[in-house]
Design an enzyme around this catalytic site. Structure first.
Site, PDB file in Angstrom:
ATOM      1  N   HIS A   1     -26.470 -33.825 -29.376  1.00 40.96           N
ATOM      2  CA  HIS A   1     -26.396 -34.345 -30.752  1.00 40.96           C
ATOM      3  C   HIS A   1     -25.631 -35.657 -30.847  1.00 40.96           C
ATOM      4  O   HIS A   1     -25.090 -35.999 -31.903  1.00 40.96           O
ATOM      5  CB  HIS A   1     -25.761 -33.295 -31.671  1.00 40.96           C
ATOM      6  CG  HIS A   1     -26.543 -33.069 -32.920  1.00 40.96           C
ATOM      7  ND1 HIS A   1     -25.958 -33.012 -34.163  1.00 40.96           N
ATOM      8  CD2 HIS A   1     -27.865 -32.878 -33.126  1.00 40.96           C
ATOM      9  CE1 HIS A   1     -26.867 -32.794 -35.082  1.00 40.96           C
ATOM     10  NE2 HIS A   1     -28.047 -32.707 -34.473  1.00 40.96           N
TER      11      HIS A   1
ATOM     12  N   HIS B   1     -39.915 -35.023 -32.612  1.00 43.48           N
ATOM     13  CA  HIS B   1     -38.809 -34.340 -33.288  1.00 43.48           C
ATOM     14  C   HIS B   1     -39.366 -33.700 -34.556  1.00 43.48           C
ATOM     15  O   HIS B   1     -39.987 -34.364 -35.369  1.00 43.48           O
ATOM     16  CB  HIS B   1     -37.741 -35.388 -33.622  1.00 43.48           C
ATOM     17  CG  HIS B   1     -36.553 -34.875 -34.341  1.00 43.48           C
ATOM     18  ND1 HIS B   1     -36.246 -35.211 -35.638  1.00 43.48           N
ATOM     19  CD2 HIS B   1     -35.549 -34.058 -33.934  1.00 43.48           C
ATOM     20  CE1 HIS B   1     -35.124 -34.643 -36.005  1.00 43.48           C
ATOM     21  NE2 HIS B   1     -34.670 -33.930 -34.993  1.00 43.48           N
TER      22      HIS B   1
ATOM     23  N   GLU C   1     -34.833 -39.310 -31.747  1.00 41.65           N
ATOM     24  CA  GLU C   1     -34.991 -38.836 -33.116  1.00 41.65           C
ATOM     25  C   GLU C   1     -34.351 -39.782 -34.122  1.00 41.65           C
ATOM     26  O   GLU C   1     -34.691 -39.760 -35.305  1.00 41.65           O
ATOM     27  CB  GLU C   1     -34.413 -37.436 -33.280  1.00 41.65           C
ATOM     28  CG  GLU C   1     -32.906 -37.357 -33.176  1.00 41.65           C
ATOM     29  CD  GLU C   1     -32.393 -35.933 -33.283  1.00 41.65           C
ATOM     30  OE1 GLU C   1     -31.827 -35.599 -34.343  1.00 41.65           O
ATOM     31  OE2 GLU C   1     -32.570 -35.169 -32.329  1.00 41.65           O
TER      32      GLU C   1
ATOM     33  N   GLU D   1     -30.628 -33.590 -24.678  1.00 47.81           N
ATOM     34  CA  GLU D   1     -31.074 -34.441 -25.779  1.00 47.81           C
ATOM     35  C   GLU D   1     -29.891 -35.199 -26.382  1.00 47.81           C
ATOM     36  O   GLU D   1     -28.810 -34.646 -26.552  1.00 47.81           O
ATOM     37  CB  GLU D   1     -31.718 -33.541 -26.831  1.00 47.81           C
ATOM     38  CG  GLU D   1     -32.354 -34.239 -28.001  1.00 47.81           C
ATOM     39  CD  GLU D   1     -33.163 -33.255 -28.834  1.00 47.81           C
ATOM     40  OE1 GLU D   1     -33.203 -33.444 -30.065  1.00 47.81           O
ATOM     41  OE2 GLU D   1     -33.747 -32.315 -28.264  1.00 47.81           O
TER      42      GLU D   1
ATOM     43  N   ASP E   1     -29.059 -29.783 -26.584  1.00 45.90           N
ATOM     44  CA  ASP E   1     -28.894 -30.952 -27.448  1.00 45.90           C
ATOM     45  C   ASP E   1     -27.408 -31.269 -27.599  1.00 45.90           C
ATOM     46  O   ASP E   1     -26.649 -30.460 -28.133  1.00 45.90           O
ATOM     47  CB  ASP E   1     -29.522 -30.679 -28.821  1.00 45.90           C
ATOM     48  CG  ASP E   1     -29.709 -31.938 -29.644  1.00 45.90           C
ATOM     49  OD1 ASP E   1     -29.022 -32.936 -29.369  1.00 45.90           O
ATOM     50  OD2 ASP E   1     -30.540 -31.920 -30.573  1.00 45.90           O
TER      51      ASP E   1
END
Length: 379
Positions: free
Chosen positions: A190, A290, A240, A214, A188
């Site tokens: 982020h 998510h 998400e 991700e 991820d």
């Protein structure tokens, strides 16, 4: 039957603040529970829930589609995380009521399961030390997980040094070493890097074979995501921080991602996630909700995972179960081979413990990070 009241609850947890909602009916003892956790925004979400009460109190709770449309369309200022999180919580609670009334699980109301086992992956959090990730990965394996997800990026600048990129690579290599070839990990970003840095990072970690990367860039930069889609070999996951099917439409139509990750507590609830899952199937994209927050978010995601044909794996909060048991009667746990059975009903299959919610009022939770030079980074 009619809805008679909407009651929001904010609660602290070891990870962030969470938000829940109870929907009351005029049928004695019949209430529904929903989760609409948006960490750092519980006061705003609770306020939005109170606003939405004006639109649903007096409605038939079994008519969840009508209630969803009224909450969404009569808001006028549509979408966004706070409004859609509040809609999600009420919608989830209405499905809970529908299931209890019919004595069926949410999955059964959706049409029944297409799978009997749901693979889980452990979210092992943020760090920049390879040894920390070795230890967390080993702990997850010991619990039964066959896959983990890690966040190895510091608060990066728009461009970064070879040393920073090397640190990320070292974290991925450490996790791969512990997992071996028989288990998996996802990565991820982020939304921290620019497109240029994301492309560099993907090329650097590609040899460790992550399942996906991700949020390689922040969701408000579709052109940057397009560049990543053109350059990456590793599959891209995102979603998400997207809300309702309208936000997911360009990602699907432009084939920007291989995996979508809508959040049942934020993206529109069970009603909307079922529609998003159907779009994922239409476009040949994996549907991986998510699910990093509380137990109702997890349970609702499990019902959808059991039902949705394009489902792949579900994110799972493997820590903090003792706390969760103080606020909810069911805390889903992984089995010995990294899976879990679909939850039983009726409804979501759990009740929130009101005294436990009151005993843990929300605390200030601020998600922030700072770069090495003191400037503010993306968390």
């Amino acid at each position: 039957m009619r809805i008679t009241g909407i009651s929001p609850f904010g609660v602290s947890s070891p990870f962030a603040d969470w938000t829940y909602v109870r929907v009351e009916t005029d049928q004695p003892g019949l209430v529904g529970w929903g989760e609409c956790s948006l960490p750092g925004k519980t006061q705003a979400v609770q306020g939005a829930l109170k606003d939405l009460a004006n639109l649903v109190v007096g409605a038939d709770p079994l008519e969840s589609e009508y209630c969803w449309q009224r909450m969404y369309r009569h808001a006028f200022w549509r979408g966004g995380p706070i409004q859609t999180a509040a809609i999600s919580g009420i919608d989830m609670a209405l499905w809970d009521i529908r299931g209890k009334e019919a004595d069926k699980s949410v999955c059964e109301l959706l049409g029944g399961p297409v799978r009997r086992r749901i693979r889980l992956y452990a979210n092992i959090g943020l760090a920049t030390d390879p040894q920390v990730f070795r230890e967390r990965t080993s702990e997850a394996i010991a619990l039964g997980y066959t896959a983990v997800k890690l966040y190895p990026l510091p608060a990066v600048a728009p461009s970064e040094s070879a040393a920073t990129i090397g640190q990320v690579v070292a974290c991925c290599a450490a996790v791969r070493e512990v997992l071996g070839d028989g288990r998996d990990f996802a990565l991820d970003f982020h939304g921290r890097p620019t497109a240029g840095l994301a492309v560099q990072l993907e090329a650097a970690v590609r040899h460790t074979h992550p399942l996906w990367i991700e949020e390689p860039v922040v969701p408000e930069t579709p052109n940057a995501l397009q560049r990543c889609a053109e350059k990456f070999v590793t599959p891209i996951a995102a979603g998400e921080r997207l809300f309702t099917r309208w936000d997911f439409r360009p990602l699907l139509e432009q084939q920007l991602v291989s995996i979508i990750q809508p959040d049942v507590a934020n993206a529109g609830g069970i009603t909307e996630l079922a529609k998003i899952a159907s779009l994922a199937e239409l476009y040949g994209v994996t549907f991986n909700p998510h699910s990093p927050n509380g137990p109702l978010q997890c349970l609702a995601s499990l019902h959808l995972a059991a039902w949705a044909q394009p489902f792949g794996m579900l994110e799972h909060r493997h820590e903090g179960h003792t706390h969760m048991a103080k606020i909810c009667t069911c805390v889903p746990a992984v089995d010995a081979d990294g899976h879990i059975a679909p939850p039983a009903g009726p409804g979501l299959g759990a009740e929130m413990i009101e005294q436990g919610l009151r005993d843990h009022p929300p605390q200030a939770w601020i998600a922030e990070s700072f770069r090495a030079d003191g400037s503010i980074g993306d968390w």
